[in-house]
Design a protein around this motif. Structure first.
Motif, PDB file in Angstrom:
ATOM      1  N   ASN A  83     -58.999  12.641   1.862  1.00 42.40           N
ATOM      2  CA  ASN A  83     -57.489  12.643   1.686  1.00 42.40           C
ATOM      3  C   ASN A  83     -56.913  13.741   2.253  1.00 42.40           C
ATOM      4  OD1 ASN A  83     -57.237  10.030   0.774  1.00 42.40           O
ATOM      5  ND2 ASN A  83     -57.423  10.789  -1.549  1.00 42.40           N
ATOM      6  N   ILE A 137     -54.171  13.701   5.494  1.00 45.63           N
ATOM      7  CA  ILE A 137     -53.094  14.484   5.574  1.00 45.63           C
ATOM      8  C   ILE A 137     -52.939  15.563   6.428  1.00 45.63           C
ATOM      9  CG2 ILE A 137     -51.267  15.752   3.982  1.00 45.63           C
ATOM     10  CD1 ILE A 137     -52.561  14.596   1.485  1.00 45.63           C
ATOM     11  N   LEU A 182     -57.281   7.891   4.367  1.00 40.18           N
ATOM     12  CA  LEU A 182     -56.553   7.957   3.304  1.00 40.18           C
ATOM     13  C   LEU A 182     -56.905   6.881   2.238  1.00 40.18           C
ATOM     14  CD1 LEU A 182     -53.156   9.014   4.845  1.00 40.18           C
ATOM     15  CD2 LEU A 182     -54.437  10.492   3.433  1.00 40.18           C
ATOM     16  N   THR A 188     -56.801   6.003  -2.175  1.00 38.85           N
ATOM     17  CA  THR A 188     -56.585   6.385  -3.660  1.00 38.85           C
ATOM     18  C   THR A 188     -57.827   6.520  -4.219  1.00 38.85           C
ATOM     19  OG1 THR A 188     -56.672   4.236  -4.602  1.00 38.85           O
ATOM     20  CG2 THR A 188     -54.600   5.155  -3.976  1.00 38.85           C
ATOM     21  N   VAL A 228     -50.965   9.462  -2.276  1.00 37.48           N
ATOM     22  CA  VAL A 228     -51.727   8.970  -1.096  1.00 37.48           C
ATOM     23  C   VAL A 228     -51.143   7.916  -0.625  1.00 37.48           C
ATOM     24  CG1 VAL A 228     -54.025   8.252  -0.032  1.00 37.48           C
ATOM     25  CG2 VAL A 228     -53.955   9.993  -1.716  1.00 37.48           C
ATOM     26  N   TRP A 250     -48.306   8.812   1.526  1.00 35.69           N
ATOM     27  CA  TRP A 250     -48.879   9.318   2.706  1.00 35.69           C
ATOM     28  C   TRP A 250     -49.232   8.167   3.734  1.00 35.69           C
ATOM     29  CZ3 TRP A 250     -47.962  13.753   4.743  1.00 35.69           C
ATOM     30  CH2 TRP A 250     -47.885  15.112   4.078  1.00 35.69           C
ATOM     31  N   LYS A 251     -49.875   7.029   3.334  1.00 34.34           N
ATOM     32  CA  LYS A 251     -50.179   6.131   4.200  1.00 34.34           C
ATOM     33  C   LYS A 251     -48.713   5.339   4.536  1.00 34.34           C
ATOM     34  CE  LYS A 251     -53.685   3.225   2.880  1.00 34.34           C
ATOM     35  NZ  LYS A 251     -54.737   3.917   3.815  1.00 34.34           N
TER      36      LYS A 251
END
Length: 474
Positions: A116, A120, A173, A175, A190, A193-194
């Motif tokens: 992750n 990012i 990415l 969870t 997350v 971010w996706k």
């Protein structure tokens, strides 16, 4: 002889001891021997916000080019009287700080950064490269951070490469891939971010739409059909929240000690013509109470002509933008809705372009605190605001220009791409009536990376403010 050997032995021991101490002296006691992913992430988010929202790349350059702000004194940048030392911060901080630190996270072993963090970091690196190519054109991309004198890649190569990088970021990415700390934007969420990843993919699809429509269509379909979704509410906006001094918004810090900017007359006049409820948010009333209305400053004026407008008789940017905690906004729900409307208008995806266009305007109004349903409906019902399917670029371009207020770098890019609204250079501007189409490369590139610089300029065109970039077809 024995005495001589003893001296030699003692000298050797002393030399070794000095060498050990010299090693210790040359260590920086404040340096982190093992950098940590959370701290690198926090740092790049803060530095990226300052870079995007600060003077050099925003209100003292791109916000002037798109006539959101104007200068009321020290008008040289508003007249395009700049040099190849003017636009160094985006390049230097983009490469030597952001890309460098993000590459460190990307290259960490799994025990130092889970996937992750890497996803990012790859997303933020893509965003950084996007800012760089949008501003300069051809840039070091494939060899950035790999060589001392990296080759430049064409804008076409950069855009297409970023689409692949963002696909990879999306795959990293999840969870289930570990927690993230140090995230001052999405607090380790997350799923948000996706959404950002897909929203950036859609943004790039439209960047390339006039030059590579088939790839743009494919990218738009992939971005909009991905299970991660898109930014779908203002609560998903990609923005950095400032606090108080010394961690305050750069524009707020600037106005604490200086008073050399006003909202542009071009924007004020447009907002008045549209009876736009964002005007009181975007501008302050002049401090001279006898004026009683919003008055923008002219762009591209001489210092004397700008001063003659009157400091007390012209409108500063709105207090919303000049408070310490004002966020640095990078990507919004409004932008995504505008991009979806355009993707539909171009035939890339299915949907109702007009409804998406209205949704984009509504999202922008809501973003700036205008949430009354009647006010929104009245604004949307005006003939001047109606969506024109025969010229979607004018409808979307004009409203996107308004919605991007304060986001100079992206407002500048979208204005060049969509060519709306039609802007006119100020009377004392230096480019024979033209408005800049790009940033100069930093002068240091000529001396430190001369061969790559010369190759890039030879392929792209002269290193001038007026040289159009690959994506800018008109």
């Amino acid at each position: 002889m024995l005495k001589k050997i003893s001296y030699i032995t003692l000298f050797a021991l002393l030399l070794g001891s000095c060498s050990d101490k010299l090693d210790e002296i040359n260590k920086n006691p404040n340096a982190t021997e093992t950098p940590l992913a959370p701290y690198l992430l926090t740092g790049t988010l803060k530095q990226g916000a300052d870079l995007y929202w600060g003077a050099d790349n925003n209100f003292n350059s791109s916000l002037l080019f798109v006539q959101h702000w104007a200068k009321i004194q020290y008008t040289e940048p508003d007249r395009f009287d700049v040099s190849n030392t003017t636009f160094t911060s985006l390049w230097n901080n983009g490469y030597y700080t952001l890309v460098t630190d993000l590459n460190t996270i990307i290259n960490f072993p799994e025990q130092q950064a889970n996937s992750n963090y890497k996803g990012i970091a790859l997303t933020l690196r893509s965003w950084t490269f996007l800012l760089l190519t949008d501003a300069y054109g051809s840039i070091p991309y494939k060899e950035a951070g790999q060589k001392i004198t990296p080759a430049y890649d064409t804008q076409e190569v950069v855009y297409t490469g970023l689409l692949e990088d963002l696909k990879q970021a999306q795959s990293l990415l999840a969870t289930t891939n570990g927690t993230v700390t140090g995230d001052l934007v999405y607090k380790g969420d997350v799923l948000k971010w996706k959404k950002l990843v897909n929203s950036l993919r859609l943004r790039i699809a439209l960047r390339i739409s006039d030059k590579k429509p088939d790839l743009a269509k494919q990218a738009a379909i992939e971005a909009t059909s991905d299970a991660g979704g898109l930014i779908s509410a203002n609560t998903d906006n990609f923005q950095f929240i400032y606090t108080s001094s010394p961690q305050q918004n750069p524009a707020a810090a600037w106005f604490e000690t200086r008073d050399d900017f006003r909202i542009s007359k071009t924007l004020v006049d447009k907002l008045k013509a549209f009876s736009d409820p964002r005007l009181p948010v975007y501008a302050q009333l002049p401090s001279d109470a006898t004026v009683g209305t919003y008055v923008g400053g002219g762009n591209g004026l001489s210092n004397s002509a700008a001063n003659d407008q009157g400091f007390a008789k012209t409108s500063k940017p709105g207090t919303y933008f000049l408070t310490s905690a004002t966020p640095a906004v990078f990507a919004t729900f409004a932008e995504v809705q505008f991009n979806l409307a355009e993707a539909v208008a171009r035939g890339f995806i299915a949907g109702d372009a007009e409804q998406l266009y209205k949704g984009a305007i509504t999202a922008s109004l809501n973003q700036f605190g205008i949430t009354n349903a009647a006010t929104v409906a009245t604004y949307l019902s005006q003939p001047s605001i109606q969506y024109n399917p025969a010229n979607y670029a004018e409808s979307i371009g004009t409203q996107k220009w308004i919605a991007f207020y304060g986001q100079g770098l992206d407002a500048f890019t979208e204005w060049r791409r969509l060519d709306y609204p039609v802007l006119t250079a100020g009377p004392n501007a230096l480019l024979d009536g033209q408005i800049p189409s790009r940033f100069f490369y930093p002068g240091t590139e000529q001396s430190l990376n001369g061969d790559s610089y010369q190759a890039a300029v030879g392929a792209q065109g002269k290193d001038l403010l007026t040289t159009k970039l690959w994506f800018d077809v008109k």
